[in-house]
Design a protein around this motif. Structure first.
Motif, PDB file in Angstrom:
ATOM      1  N   ILE A   1       0.829  -1.195   0.000  1.00  0.00           N
ATOM      2  CA  ILE A   1       0.000   0.000   0.000  1.00  0.00           C
ATOM      3  C   ILE A   1       0.870   1.254   0.000  1.00  0.00           C
ATOM      4  O   ILE A   1       2.046   1.221   0.348  1.00  0.00           O
ATOM      5  CB  ILE A   1      -0.959   0.030   1.210  1.00  0.00           C
ATOM      6  CG1 ILE A   1      -0.163   0.017   2.527  1.00  0.00           C
ATOM      7  CG2 ILE A   1      -1.941  -1.117   1.146  1.00  0.00           C
ATOM      8  CD1 ILE A   1      -1.034   0.217   3.754  1.00  0.00           C
ATOM      9  N   LEU A   2       0.255   2.346  -0.381  1.00  0.00           N
ATOM     10  CA  LEU A   2       0.929   3.629  -0.437  1.00  0.00           C
ATOM     11  C   LEU A   2       1.524   3.965   0.939  1.00  0.00           C
ATOM     12  O   LEU A   2       0.836   3.918   1.951  1.00  0.00           O
ATOM     13  CB  LEU A   2      -0.076   4.720  -0.834  1.00  0.00           C
ATOM     14  CG  LEU A   2       0.463   6.134  -1.022  1.00  0.00           C
ATOM     15  CD1 LEU A   2       1.402   6.184  -2.218  1.00  0.00           C
ATOM     16  CD2 LEU A   2      -0.694   7.118  -1.207  1.00  0.00           C
ATOM     17  N   GLY A   3       2.817   4.256   0.956  1.00  0.00           N
ATOM     18  CA  GLY A   3       3.487   4.608   2.195  1.00  0.00           C
ATOM     19  C   GLY A   3       4.325   3.490   2.782  1.00  0.00           C
ATOM     20  O   GLY A   3       5.089   3.714   3.721  1.00  0.00           O
TER      21      GLY A   3
ATOM     22  N   GLU B   1       8.946   1.824   0.837  1.00  0.00           N
ATOM     23  CA  GLU B   1      10.329   1.835   1.319  1.00  0.00           C
ATOM     24  C   GLU B   1      10.560   0.725   2.339  1.00  0.00           C
ATOM     25  O   GLU B   1      11.617   0.074   2.326  1.00  0.00           O
ATOM     26  CB  GLU B   1      10.653   3.209   1.931  1.00  0.00           C
ATOM     27  CG  GLU B   1      10.710   4.329   0.891  1.00  0.00           C
ATOM     28  CD  GLU B   1      11.144   5.643   1.503  1.00  0.00           C
ATOM     29  OE1 GLU B   1      11.508   5.653   2.704  1.00  0.00           O
ATOM     30  OE2 GLU B   1      11.129   6.666   0.799  1.00  0.00           O
ATOM     31  N   GLU B   2       9.578   0.498   3.208  1.00  0.00           N
ATOM     32  CA  GLU B   2       9.718  -0.576   4.203  1.00  0.00           C
ATOM     33  C   GLU B   2       9.809  -1.935   3.524  1.00  0.00           C
ATOM     34  O   GLU B   2      10.537  -2.821   3.981  1.00  0.00           O
ATOM     35  CB  GLU B   2       8.522  -0.558   5.161  1.00  0.00           C
ATOM     36  CG  GLU B   2       8.474   0.665   6.054  1.00  0.00           C
ATOM     37  CD  GLU B   2       7.271   0.627   6.973  1.00  0.00           C
ATOM     38  OE1 GLU B   2       7.109  -0.379   7.679  1.00  0.00           O
ATOM     39  OE2 GLU B   2       6.492   1.601   6.957  1.00  0.00           O
ATOM     40  N   SER B   3       9.078  -2.099   2.424  1.00  0.00           N
ATOM     41  CA  SER B   3       9.109  -3.390   1.736  1.00  0.00           C
ATOM     42  C   SER B   3      10.457  -3.655   1.081  1.00  0.00           C
ATOM     43  O   SER B   3      10.802  -4.800   0.791  1.00  0.00           O
ATOM     44  CB  SER B   3       7.998  -3.449   0.673  1.00  0.00           C
ATOM     45  OG  SER B   3       8.264  -2.541  -0.390  1.00  0.00           O
TER      46      SER B   3
ATOM     47  N   HIS C   1      16.230  -3.814   3.263  1.00  0.00           N
ATOM     48  CA  HIS C   1      16.909  -5.088   3.418  1.00  0.00           C
ATOM     49  C   HIS C   1      17.617  -5.231   4.772  1.00  0.00           C
ATOM     50  O   HIS C   1      18.184  -6.294   5.063  1.00  0.00           O
ATOM     51  CB  HIS C   1      17.910  -5.286   2.276  1.00  0.00           C
ATOM     52  CG  HIS C   1      17.261  -5.327   0.930  1.00  0.00           C
ATOM     53  ND1 HIS C   1      16.467  -6.383   0.520  1.00  0.00           N
ATOM     54  CD2 HIS C   1      17.245  -4.431  -0.092  1.00  0.00           C
ATOM     55  CE1 HIS C   1      16.015  -6.150  -0.705  1.00  0.00           C
ATOM     56  NE2 HIS C   1      16.467  -4.958  -1.093  1.00  0.00           N
ATOM     57  N   LYS C   2      17.566  -4.191   5.603  1.00  0.00           N
ATOM     58  CA  LYS C   2      18.113  -4.301   6.947  1.00  0.00           C
ATOM     59  C   LYS C   2      17.195  -5.125   7.847  1.00  0.00           C
ATOM     60  O   LYS C   2      17.626  -5.635   8.875  1.00  0.00           O
ATOM     61  CB  LYS C   2      18.309  -2.905   7.543  1.00  0.00           C
ATOM     62  CG  LYS C   2      19.329  -2.045   6.801  1.00  0.00           C
ATOM     63  CD  LYS C   2      19.428  -0.666   7.424  1.00  0.00           C
ATOM     64  CE  LYS C   2      20.421   0.212   6.643  1.00  0.00           C
ATOM     65  NZ  LYS C   2      20.492   1.584   7.227  1.00  0.00           N
ATOM     66  N   VAL C   3      15.935  -5.218   7.442  1.00  0.00           N
ATOM     67  CA  VAL C   3      14.946  -5.980   8.205  1.00  0.00           C
ATOM     68  C   VAL C   3      14.772  -7.342   7.539  1.00  0.00           C
ATOM     69  O   VAL C   3      14.640  -7.430   6.310  1.00  0.00           O
ATOM     70  CB  VAL C   3      13.588  -5.242   8.236  1.00  0.00           C
ATOM     71  CG1 VAL C   3      12.556  -6.049   9.016  1.00  0.00           C
ATOM     72  CG2 VAL C   3      13.761  -3.848   8.827  1.00  0.00           C
ATOM     73  N   PRO C   4      14.804  -8.445   8.307  1.00  0.00           N
ATOM     74  CA  PRO C   4      14.616  -9.782   7.719  1.00  0.00           C
ATOM     75  C   PRO C   4      13.334  -9.848   6.885  1.00  0.00           C
ATOM     76  O   PRO C   4      12.314  -9.241   7.237  1.00  0.00           O
ATOM     77  CB  PRO C   4      14.536 -10.695   8.952  1.00  0.00           C
ATOM     78  CG  PRO C   4      15.277  -9.957  10.010  1.00  0.00           C
ATOM     79  CD  PRO C   4      15.024  -8.503   9.758  1.00  0.00           C
ATOM     80  N   ILE C   5      13.409 -10.594   5.791  1.00  0.00           N
ATOM     81  CA  ILE C   5      12.305 -10.631   4.844  1.00  0.00           C
ATOM     82  C   ILE C   5      11.011 -11.137   5.477  1.00  0.00           C
ATOM     83  O   ILE C   5       9.930 -10.616   5.193  1.00  0.00           O
ATOM     84  CB  ILE C   5      12.689 -11.492   3.604  1.00  0.00           C
ATOM     85  CG1 ILE C   5      11.579 -11.397   2.550  1.00  0.00           C
ATOM     86  CG2 ILE C   5      12.961 -12.941   3.991  1.00  0.00           C
ATOM     87  CD1 ILE C   5      11.975 -11.972   1.219  1.00  0.00           C
ATOM     88  N   GLU C   6      11.087 -12.125   6.367  1.00  0.00           N
ATOM     89  CA  GLU C   6       9.881 -12.638   7.015  1.00  0.00           C
ATOM     90  C   GLU C   6       9.235 -11.581   7.891  1.00  0.00           C
ATOM     91  O   GLU C   6       8.005 -11.454   7.938  1.00  0.00           O
ATOM     92  CB  GLU C   6      10.205 -13.891   7.834  1.00  0.00           C
ATOM     93  CG  GLU C   6      10.476 -15.123   7.000  1.00  0.00           C
ATOM     94  CD  GLU C   6       9.273 -15.501   6.135  1.00  0.00           C
ATOM     95  OE1 GLU C   6       8.132 -15.346   6.599  1.00  0.00           O
ATOM     96  OE2 GLU C   6       9.492 -15.925   4.982  1.00  0.00           O
TER      97      GLU C   6
ATOM     98  N   ASN D   1       4.840  -7.374   8.594  1.00  0.00           N
ATOM     99  CA  ASN D   1       4.532  -6.013   9.045  1.00  0.00           C
ATOM    100  C   ASN D   1       4.031  -5.099   7.931  1.00  0.00           C
ATOM    101  O   ASN D   1       3.554  -3.997   8.218  1.00  0.00           O
ATOM    102  CB  ASN D   1       5.770  -5.383   9.696  1.00  0.00           C
ATOM    103  CG  ASN D   1       6.165  -6.085  10.979  1.00  0.00           C
ATOM    104  OD1 ASN D   1       5.320  -6.657  11.663  1.00  0.00           O
ATOM    105  ND2 ASN D   1       7.443  -6.059  11.306  1.00  0.00           N
ATOM    106  N   ILE D   2       4.162  -5.534   6.674  1.00  0.00           N
ATOM    107  CA  ILE D   2       3.807  -4.660   5.553  1.00  0.00           C
ATOM    108  C   ILE D   2       2.513  -5.151   4.903  1.00  0.00           C
ATOM    109  O   ILE D   2       2.379  -6.333   4.584  1.00  0.00           O
ATOM    110  CB  ILE D   2       4.946  -4.614   4.517  1.00  0.00           C
ATOM    111  CG1 ILE D   2       6.192  -4.003   5.164  1.00  0.00           C
ATOM    112  CG2 ILE D   2       4.544  -3.818   3.282  1.00  0.00           C
ATOM    113  CD1 ILE D   2       7.435  -4.107   4.326  1.00  0.00           C
ATOM    114  N   TYR D   3       1.592  -4.224   4.694  1.00  0.00           N
ATOM    115  CA  TYR D   3       0.286  -4.564   4.140  1.00  0.00           C
ATOM    116  C   TYR D   3       0.161  -4.077   2.695  1.00  0.00           C
ATOM    117  O   TYR D   3       0.853  -3.148   2.276  1.00  0.00           O
ATOM    118  CB  TYR D   3      -0.826  -3.978   5.005  1.00  0.00           C
ATOM    119  CG  TYR D   3      -0.966  -4.706   6.320  1.00  0.00           C
ATOM    120  CD1 TYR D   3      -1.901  -5.722   6.472  1.00  0.00           C
ATOM    121  CD2 TYR D   3      -0.127  -4.401   7.394  1.00  0.00           C
ATOM    122  CE1 TYR D   3      -2.016  -6.414   7.676  1.00  0.00           C
ATOM    123  CE2 TYR D   3      -0.228  -5.079   8.596  1.00  0.00           C
ATOM    124  CZ  TYR D   3      -1.169  -6.085   8.737  1.00  0.00           C
ATOM    125  OH  TYR D   3      -1.282  -6.776   9.916  1.00  0.00           O
ATOM    126  N   GLY D   4      -0.696  -4.723   1.993  1.00  0.00           N
ATOM    127  CA  GLY D   4      -0.942  -4.369   0.597  1.00  0.00           C
ATOM    128  C   GLY D   4      -2.216  -5.028   0.112  1.00  0.00           C
ATOM    129  O   GLY D   4      -3.141  -5.263   0.900  1.00  0.00           O
TER     130      GLY D   4
END
Length: 294
Positions: free
Chosen positions: A250-252, A255-257, A260-265, A270-273
């Motif tokens: 989703i919009l916003g 960048e979080e998606s 790569h500093k955050v583990p992919i799982e 944590n990211i919605y779409g």
């Protein structure tokens, strides 16, 4: 169906309207060819010296015309992509036995037409630009009797009709920009009445109720349905079997998606779409997302 038996040479198209010539001192030209692709069909249309409209006042369509049971019938195959130099091409995968979702087969048509369609006036008649004739051998038409009757076009039609009902009332629903970089190229509406969901997808029911809405979008060739959820197997409606195989954040959250500093799982949790399915506007088939060519 073996397209090698249909016609090995291209179907030559003859000019119908010099008004749409890029260079009016030269003739508009083009051809259509049909090719074998396992049990499916591929139709390719090529045009040259066709007028390009930089503001998009007109778009060009490939249309099949024919007569069945003494009734004139038409099928809009799809758009012709045109360069600024007047050269264009369209490539379309088809089901030869059922082109439009209502049982019209390729052998029910006999004319290929490239037509200009106004993008600014829906009441303006189509303008034939190029036209050519084709035919199938009688034995090809007879071969369809050997196949069991397919009733799925009825259900495709129901899905398509339900999408059209929403389209006719689109102004009632919330205009939304759900994605920063939308690869579908669709215009979107947010619909909070989940009873209006136009297709059967059991796996979409729970997330729609949980989040209280679904997305409805459209482009020139497809309708789109978006179901809220994360990029996780447990959030994907019906494990993708009902057509929801494409996901966008989703919009916003773009960048979080990509962080790569955050583990992919952890990112995926944590990211919605939205999980998105595409419905062909001409035959109601649920298809892969037609992503733009790079």
């Amino acid at each position: 169906m073996d397209f090698s038996k249909v016609k090995k040479s291209p179907i030559l198209l003859k000019e119908e309207n010099r008004r749409f010539a890029a260079d009016k001192t030269k003739e508009i030209s083009g051809y259509v060819k049909m090719e074998q692709d396992d049990d499916k069909g591929l139709v390719v249309a090529i045009v040259d010296n066709v007028k390009f409209f930089p503001k998009g006042e007109y778009v060009y369509k490939l249309i099949f015309a024919g007569t069945k049971k003494e009734k004139r019938c038409y099928h809009m195959v799809g758009n012709i992509s045109l360069s600024a130099y007047g050269k264009g091409e369209g490539s379309f995968r088809i089901n030869p036995r059922d082109l439009d979702g209502s049982g019209m087969a390729l052998w029910d048509f006999s004319t290929a037409i490239i037509a200009a369609m106004s993008a600014t006036n829906s009441r303006e008649a189509l303008h034939p630009v190029l036209k050519g004739s084709f035919s199938l051998p009688a034995e090809e038409a007879e071969s369809r009797s050997a196949s069991p009757r397919d009733y799925s076009p009825f259900y495709n039609r129901i899905v398509l009709d339900n999408c059209i009902k929403i389209a006719k009332q689109q102004e009632k629903y919330i205009d939304i920009l759900p994605f920063k970089k939308d690869l579908t190229g669709a215009v979107w509406r947010k619909i909070t009445d989940c009873h209006l969901f136009p297709m059967v997808a059991p796996g979409a029911n729970d997330p729609m109720k949980r989040y209280g809405h679904f997305l409805y979008g459209w482009s020139d060739t497809h309708y789109f349905l978006g179901i809220p959820g994360r990029f996780l197997p447990e959030d994907q409606p019906d494990e993708g079997k009902s057509g929801f195989v494409f996901w966008q954040p989703i919009l916003g959250m773009e960048e979080e998606s990509q962080d790569h500093k955050v583990p992919i799982e952890e990112r995926r949790r944590n990211i919605y779409g939205y999980w998105i399915a595409a419905i062909n506007r001409y035959n109601g088939h649920i298809e892969e997302i037609p992503l733009p060519q790079k």
